[in-house]
Design a protein around this motif. Structure first.
Motif, PDB file in Angstrom:
ATOM      1  N   LEU B 456       0.838  -1.122   0.016  1.00  0.00           N
ATOM      2  CA  LEU B 456       0.030   0.046  -0.032  1.00  0.00           C
ATOM      3  C   LEU B 456       0.766   1.141  -0.145  1.00  0.00           C
ATOM      4  O   LEU B 456       0.522   2.297  -0.695  1.00  0.00           O
ATOM      5  N   VAL B 457       1.999   1.109   0.636  1.00  0.00           N
ATOM      6  CA  VAL B 457       2.949   2.245   0.592  1.00  0.00           C
ATOM      7  C   VAL B 457       3.350   2.679  -0.852  1.00  0.00           C
ATOM      8  O   VAL B 457       3.371   3.726  -1.250  1.00  0.00           O
ATOM      9  N   PHE B 458       3.629   1.596  -1.548  1.00  0.00           N
ATOM     10  CA  PHE B 458       4.259   1.622  -2.850  1.00  0.00           C
ATOM     11  C   PHE B 458       2.858   2.183  -3.599  1.00  0.00           C
ATOM     12  O   PHE B 458       2.989   3.201  -4.282  1.00  0.00           O
ATOM     13  N   CYS B 459       1.822   1.951  -3.339  1.00  0.00           N
ATOM     14  CA  CYS B 459       0.615   2.258  -3.995  1.00  0.00           C
ATOM     15  C   CYS B 459       0.541   4.026  -3.992  1.00  0.00           C
ATOM     16  O   CYS B 459       0.042   4.739  -4.854  1.00  0.00           O
ATOM     17  N   MET B 460       0.575   4.258  -2.537  1.00  0.00           N
ATOM     18  CA  MET B 460       0.494   5.673  -2.369  1.00  0.00           C
ATOM     19  C   MET B 460       1.456   6.542  -3.065  1.00  0.00           C
ATOM     20  O   MET B 460       1.286   7.540  -3.679  1.00  0.00           O
ATOM     21  N   LEU B 461       2.721   5.929  -3.170  1.00  0.00           N
ATOM     22  CA  LEU B 461       3.859   6.364  -3.759  1.00  0.00           C
ATOM     23  C   LEU B 461       3.577   6.597  -5.298  1.00  0.00           C
ATOM     24  O   LEU B 461       3.806   7.583  -5.914  1.00  0.00           O
ATOM     25  N   ALA B 462       3.208   5.497  -6.014  1.00  0.00           N
ATOM     26  CA  ALA B 462       2.990   5.403  -7.261  1.00  0.00           C
ATOM     27  C   ALA B 462       1.910   6.321  -7.666  1.00  0.00           C
ATOM     28  O   ALA B 462       2.038   6.948  -8.598  1.00  0.00           O
ATOM     29  N   GLY B 463       0.794   6.229  -7.054  1.00  0.00           N
ATOM     30  CA  GLY B 463      -0.244   7.113  -7.335  1.00  0.00           C
ATOM     31  C   GLY B 463      -0.024   8.775  -7.404  1.00  0.00           C
ATOM     32  O   GLY B 463      -0.446   9.502  -8.073  1.00  0.00           O
ATOM     33  N   ARG B 464       0.543   9.070  -6.284  1.00  0.00           N
ATOM     34  CA  ARG B 464       1.060  10.274  -6.022  1.00  0.00           C
ATOM     35  C   ARG B 464       1.966  10.965  -7.142  1.00  0.00           C
ATOM     36  O   ARG B 464       1.785  11.964  -7.617  1.00  0.00           O
ATOM     37  N   LEU B 465       2.814   9.983  -7.555  1.00  0.00           N
ATOM     38  CA  LEU B 465       3.935  10.532  -8.483  1.00  0.00           C
ATOM     39  C   LEU B 465       3.308  10.195  -9.929  1.00  0.00           C
ATOM     40  O   LEU B 465       4.172  10.150 -10.898  1.00  0.00           O
ATOM     41  N   GLU B 466       2.043  10.298 -10.307  1.00  0.00           N
ATOM     42  CA  GLU B 466       1.480   9.842 -11.404  1.00  0.00           C
ATOM     43  C   GLU B 466       1.877   8.725 -12.151  1.00  0.00           C
ATOM     44  O   GLU B 466       2.114   8.558 -13.422  1.00  0.00           O
ATOM     45  N   LEU B 467       2.088   7.640 -11.378  1.00  0.00           N
ATOM     46  CA  LEU B 467       2.443   6.275 -12.048  1.00  0.00           C
ATOM     47  C   LEU B 467       3.797   6.186 -12.889  1.00  0.00           C
ATOM     48  O   LEU B 467       4.646   5.499 -12.540  1.00  0.00           O
ATOM     49  N   TYR B 468       3.755   6.960 -13.883  1.00  0.00           N
ATOM     50  CA  TYR B 468       4.793   6.881 -14.718  1.00  0.00           C
ATOM     51  C   TYR B 468       6.132   7.115 -14.298  1.00  0.00           C
ATOM     52  O   TYR B 468       7.280   6.321 -14.742  1.00  0.00           O
ATOM     53  N   THR B 469       6.118   7.995 -13.094  1.00  0.00           N
ATOM     54  CA  THR B 469       7.663   8.311 -12.454  1.00  0.00           C
ATOM     55  C   THR B 469       7.994   7.091 -11.879  1.00  0.00           C
ATOM     56  O   THR B 469       9.522   6.918 -11.916  1.00  0.00           O
ATOM     57  N   VAL B 470       7.240   6.324 -11.111  1.00  0.00           N
ATOM     58  CA  VAL B 470       7.572   5.167 -10.478  1.00  0.00           C
ATOM     59  C   VAL B 470       7.755   3.899 -11.442  1.00  0.00           C
ATOM     60  O   VAL B 470       8.874   3.336 -11.651  1.00  0.00           O
ATOM     61  N   ALA B 471       6.660   3.973 -12.475  1.00  0.00           N
ATOM     62  CA  ALA B 471       6.720   2.649 -13.338  1.00  0.00           C
ATOM     63  C   ALA B 471       7.922   2.650 -14.099  1.00  0.00           C
ATOM     64  O   ALA B 471       8.398   1.578 -14.585  1.00  0.00           O
ATOM     65  N   ILE B 472       8.433   3.698 -14.622  1.00  0.00           N
ATOM     66  CA  ILE B 472       9.677   3.728 -15.517  1.00  0.00           C
ATOM     67  C   ILE B 472      10.823   3.288 -14.943  1.00  0.00           C
ATOM     68  O   ILE B 472      11.580   2.544 -15.458  1.00  0.00           O
ATOM     69  N   LEU B 473      11.024   3.377 -13.443  1.00  0.00           N
ATOM     70  CA  LEU B 473      12.147   2.964 -13.125  1.00  0.00           C
ATOM     71  C   LEU B 473      11.972   1.064 -12.676  1.00  0.00           C
ATOM     72  O   LEU B 473      13.223   0.740 -12.612  1.00  0.00           O
ATOM     73  N   PHE B 474      10.807   0.719 -13.343  1.00  0.00           N
ATOM     74  CA  PHE B 474      10.693  -0.895 -13.394  1.00  0.00           C
ATOM     75  C   PHE B 474      11.020  -1.383 -14.855  1.00  0.00           C
ATOM     76  O   PHE B 474      11.082  -2.484 -15.301  1.00  0.00           O
ATOM     77  N   THR B 475      11.559  -0.656 -15.919  1.00  0.00           N
ATOM     78  CA  THR B 475      11.797  -0.908 -17.102  1.00  0.00           C
ATOM     79  C   THR B 475      13.263  -1.010 -17.309  1.00  0.00           C
ATOM     80  O   THR B 475      13.999  -0.300 -16.872  1.00  0.00           O
ATOM     81  N   PRO B 476      13.655  -2.234 -17.954  1.00  0.00           N
ATOM     82  CA  PRO B 476      15.068  -2.445 -17.805  1.00  0.00           C
ATOM     83  C   PRO B 476      15.473  -1.511 -18.777  1.00  0.00           C
ATOM     84  O   PRO B 476      16.876  -0.840 -18.614  1.00  0.00           O
ATOM     85  N   GLY B 477      14.743  -0.802 -19.844  1.00  0.00           N
ATOM     86  CA  GLY B 477      15.444   0.159 -20.753  1.00  0.00           C
ATOM     87  C   GLY B 477      15.921   1.409 -19.981  1.00  0.00           C
ATOM     88  O   GLY B 477      16.981   2.008 -20.355  1.00  0.00           O
ATOM     89  N   TYR B 478      15.305   1.719 -19.000  1.00  0.00           N
ATOM     90  CA  TYR B 478      15.438   2.946 -18.188  1.00  0.00           C
ATOM     91  C   TYR B 478      16.857   2.955 -17.637  1.00  0.00           C
ATOM     92  O   TYR B 478      17.748   3.827 -17.635  1.00  0.00           O
ATOM     93  N   TRP B 479      17.355   1.668 -17.117  1.00  0.00           N
ATOM     94  CA  TRP B 479      18.711   1.457 -16.636  1.00  0.00           C
ATOM     95  C   TRP B 479      19.745   1.432 -17.731  1.00  0.00           C
ATOM     96  O   TRP B 479      20.928   1.652 -17.104  1.00  0.00           O
ATOM     97  N   ARG B 480      19.360   1.079 -18.862  1.00  0.00           N
ATOM     98  CA  ARG B 480      20.409   1.100 -20.014  1.00  0.00           C
ATOM     99  C   ARG B 480      20.400   2.511 -20.585  1.00  0.00           C
ATOM    100  O   ARG B 480      21.261   2.674 -21.512  1.00  0.00           O
ATOM    101  N   MET B 481      19.666   3.291 -20.296  1.00  0.00           N
ATOM    102  CA  MET B 481      19.419   4.703 -20.874  1.00  0.00           C
ATOM    103  C   MET B 481      20.579   5.486 -20.906  1.00  0.00           C
ATOM    104  O   MET B 481      21.315   5.497 -19.916  1.00  0.00           O
ATOM    105  N   THR B 482      21.063   6.053 -21.858  1.00  0.00           N
ATOM    106  CA  THR B 482      21.953   7.020 -22.099  1.00  0.00           C
ATOM    107  C   THR B 482      21.245   8.434 -21.335  1.00  0.00           C
ATOM    108  O   THR B 482      20.413   8.807 -21.884  1.00  0.00           O
ATOM    109  N   ARG B 483      22.196   9.224 -20.811  1.00  0.00           N
ATOM    110  CA  ARG B 483      21.910  10.483 -20.369  1.00  0.00           C
ATOM    111  C   ARG B 483      21.612  11.507 -21.386  1.00  0.00           C
ATOM    112  O   ARG B 483      22.154  11.706 -22.365  1.00  0.00           O
ATOM    113  N   LYS B 484      20.234  12.154 -21.111  1.00  0.00           N
ATOM    114  CA  LYS B 484      20.174  13.413 -22.061  1.00  0.00           C
ATOM    115  C   LYS B 484      19.937  14.699 -21.063  1.00  0.00           C
ATOM    116  O   LYS B 484      19.039  14.389 -20.482  1.00  0.00           O
TER     117      LYS B 484
END
Lengths: 499, 499
Positions: B456-484
């Protein structure tokens, strides 16, 4: 709208249904249930109504795009009205609203019932009840695979293109040919199930009626205890198999019957469909075992697989009371209710392919955040999904949500409680059958207020016709629309339909 | 990712929060609740932790686009961890998971609590509890109006453009200036509500803490009976007004304070927001009157308006037990839970503008069926909504659905019942506060399993940060991403942010 042409076509459909109304008569004579006269009368009344429409309204060679929507919706309503007559005239269901509800539940392959005791009905009426499912299922297959793609409804044009067919990588490109092919498959599968059930000891009457209800993913049973009546693993396995097949795209079955068994595996929606069934079954089996609900693993597996396939394909047959299963299992089963069958199947619900694309798009969005400049497209199998088709699919969820909310508000405003009301809407909008609480698997819809029943009838119809077909009739623009000749029903111009 | 720079920034935020940890001390001294030492200790620990991060990790002038996501999520987690210390060290909440839950519920302005008796807490700890709401609300306004648009999250770039601002038809185009402007508005409104509550006889302590909880649409109250403690129409009206304002876009308040009161009316989302509140209130008032729940129309109106605004803005204050209202009312209230506040407000939920665009698109689809060749676009106010923004918004619903389903399955798998589990997820994912049944308005979250609380703590955080902000951290692509390098935090290049 060319209302004359639409009504002429409806007249033809009524005459076909009137002939079908004679089909229960052999059963009536065999079981001597005294319904022969009733069915003859219903058939005559249907012939008279249909004949009157044919007599007054001339056929129209120029029915157009706009008329397609009216034809589809008015056909289902007209057939459900005529199909309700045997219930009314036999006195089995004395109220008009109840009879109409039962008939619409049949033709939309929903399976919700207002009857509390099914087993006291005359056998031939039970046959007719199953027959409405079967005819509804036939209608749906042709509607989704041959007619809706032409109308461009909710991205349906996509589902046809995805399945390569017999002629020129397409299913036969004419409505009537497509219909004939699909109906042969449908008929063949019905006969196969009937034969397999009879091989397991079921009598012909119960074998064919349950096959009708299975292939249509309808869910009407002749027994108060539904399929729980047959506690044989063989019989339940046969029904599980055919429910699963009925929830898959019928074009795939056609290809499989012609020898391309690999068509199933090549179809991305089918793979996703199978994966969901597999995952849900395993998860629930484990949860049930951990909670100590079942000691016999074989029985656990059989009951869970039956319930998962029955709910996901929106058939609605039951063999076990899943209300006693752990909360986790019930949450998963409720989620499956929304998914529904594959496009081009007789299953209801939102459809597997819409969910598949929905989540593919969500993944693409996350991908886009990581690679903002990369241009990516969504593919279904090897087919690119155009953006406007994608948006049509996403908007489907919005219309679905709106219908669900408005219907739930009306039904609860009529005094129905907060569990019964919304789950009754879900059960009918997804064409499943039973809801929860007072409309649960062991209950029926008979006690609801008449107005609530009519709202639910609307939900069955809207859900069955992919929402857009019905929703468009409520837009003022539709009625002001100028005709666009896209559908042509006469033989000479048949070839132009797919151009 | 430039992890050093992210941690250096987190160190700065921890030091700011450590200074805020001193703010309850005057109350502790005044009420002599013996918490002075605890808050001093917490502040010192925070300063030490923050200082250590600053000492080890050098500031990074080149924090980029990719780092933005990590900064936002890690800030909320880091602040919630430090904010949990006073609960733990005072012994008021001895379990770490519980203290973290309460703190995260504060910083995400959710308002769910694990406490069964709130009134026994030391006053200064109650002040800190309200303070976490207030600081969380501050963070959210800046996040949604200044940071997320730069990251291009879920169509958020749109919401800023929609609101014309002070300089060059935009809000001041730099994060720090934008933050300063919005915080002034937020502070001013907090002071206004505090003043108005005190004018109605509320003491300073309760006036300011409830103002904190109102402006943040948080919902923590100092009373077990929540706002039902104040049975004065004047006081409840003040709270209703400020809940309603807190659920609106804060850019509008800024413009209103500068004299453009018409900004509210010109904003399409605000009009839709007001219309929903008005419609829902009238419908429920009538339903309650018909059902004979209230004999006093004034009292009916006051209670319904309070509940509607409190639920829709995801504040979660309560003054009446709506579980005794007719089913129709409860279905409508549950529907409002999902809608939530406006974009750029402190309210949670899916957001009014997303629903508005969702249904506009559905309408457009029906329109397209009638006029297939017409090219139409969606507008929000006078701004055209680009198709990719629209798709980002529609995909938001898919991610929302996925998070809801997975979280519900985990929570019920841990043994929570079928009403409590999913509604606890809804209550936290939408940042509302109370759910139904065992986490209902008169209950709390304390009895749930520890693992469920973390979900539920995770839900609060994900909901509050508009889902995408938290969800992106779970994609493998994010961690391979080159800095822009898109976000630049040093002063010299500040101007480049909005280009």
């Amino acid at each position: 709208m060319r209302i004359g042409g639409v009504l002429n076509l409806l007249g033809k459909l009524l005459i076909i249904l009137s002939l079908m109304l004679l089909s229960p008569i052999p059963f009536s004579l065999y079981f001597q249930d005294g319904m022969t006269g009733t069915f003859l009368l219903c058939s005559l009344l249907g012939l008279f109504a249909g004949g009157l429409l044919l007599f007054i309204f001339l056929p129209d060679q120029d029915l157009g795009y706009k008329d397609g929507f009216a034809i589809v919706t008015s056909s289902w309503i007209g057939l459900a009205l005529l199909g309700a007559l045997p219930y009314l005239l036999s006195g089995a269901i004395p109220s008009f609203v109840d009879a109409f509800f039962e008939s619409m539940s049949g033709f939309t392959t929903t399976g919700s019932t207002i009857l509390s005791d099914i087993e006291i009905l005359p056998k031939s009426l039970l046959f007719w009840r199953a027959m409405t499912h079967w005819l509804g299922g036939m209608g749906i297959i042709v509607l989704t695979l041959a007619i809706l793609p032409l109308l461009g409804i909710g991205g349906m044009q996509l589902f046809q293109a995805e399945v390569p067919g017999p002629t020129k990588d397409r299913l036969a490109p004419r409505i009537q040919d497509t219909a004939r092919i699909l109906w042969s498959v449908y008929l063949l599968m019905t006969l196969m199930e009937t034969g397999l059930l009879m091989a397991g000891g079921v009598d012909f009457f119960n074998a064919i009626t349950h096959s009708f209800a299975t292939l249509a993913t309808g869910g009407f049973s002749n027994f108060n205890s539904s399929l729980g009546h047959y506690q044989s693993t063989y019989l339940q396995s046969v029904v599980i198999l055919f429910m699963f097949l009925a929830g898959a795209n019928f074009s795939l079955h056609f290809m499989a019957l012609r020898g391309s068994i690999s068509a199933y595996w090549k179809n991305e929606e089918f793979r996703f469909y199978g994966a969901i069934v597999l995952f849900a079954t395993l998860a629930i089996v484990i949860a049930n075992a951990v909670a100590g609900i079942y000691t016999d693993t074989g029985r656990n597996l059989r009951d869970v697989l039956f319930q998962v396939v029955s709910i996901m394909t929106t058939t609605g047959f039951g063999t076990a009371d899943f209300d006693t299963w752990p909360p986790f299992c019930r949450v998963l089963l409720v989620a499956l209710m929304f998914v529904g069958g594959c496009a081009g199947s007789t299953g209801g619900g939102i459809k597997v392919v819409r969910f598949l694309l929905f989540f593919k798009y969500a993944r693409l969005q996350l991908h886009k955040l990581v690679h903002p400049r990369q241009v990516e497209t969504i593919k279904l199998g090897k087919t690119k999904v155009p953006q406007d088709v994608m948006i049509a699919i996403l908007s489907f969820f919005a219309i679905y949500l709106a219908v669900f909310l408005v219907a739930s508000l009306i039904v609860t405003a009529l005094g129905v409680d907060i569990i019964t009301g919304p789950t009754a809407v879900i059960a009918t909008l997804n064409n499943i059958g039973p809801g929860l609480h007072l409309v649960g698997p062991t209950q029926n819809f008979g006690h609801l207020p008449a107005l609530a029943k009519l709202v639910l009838v609307f939900c069955m119809l809207a859900g069955r016709l992919e929402l857009y077909t019905v929703a468009i009739l409520f837009t003022p623009g539709y009625w002001r629309m100028t005709r666009k000749p896209m559908l042509r029903w006469n033989k000479k111009t048949k070839k132009s339909i797919n151009e």
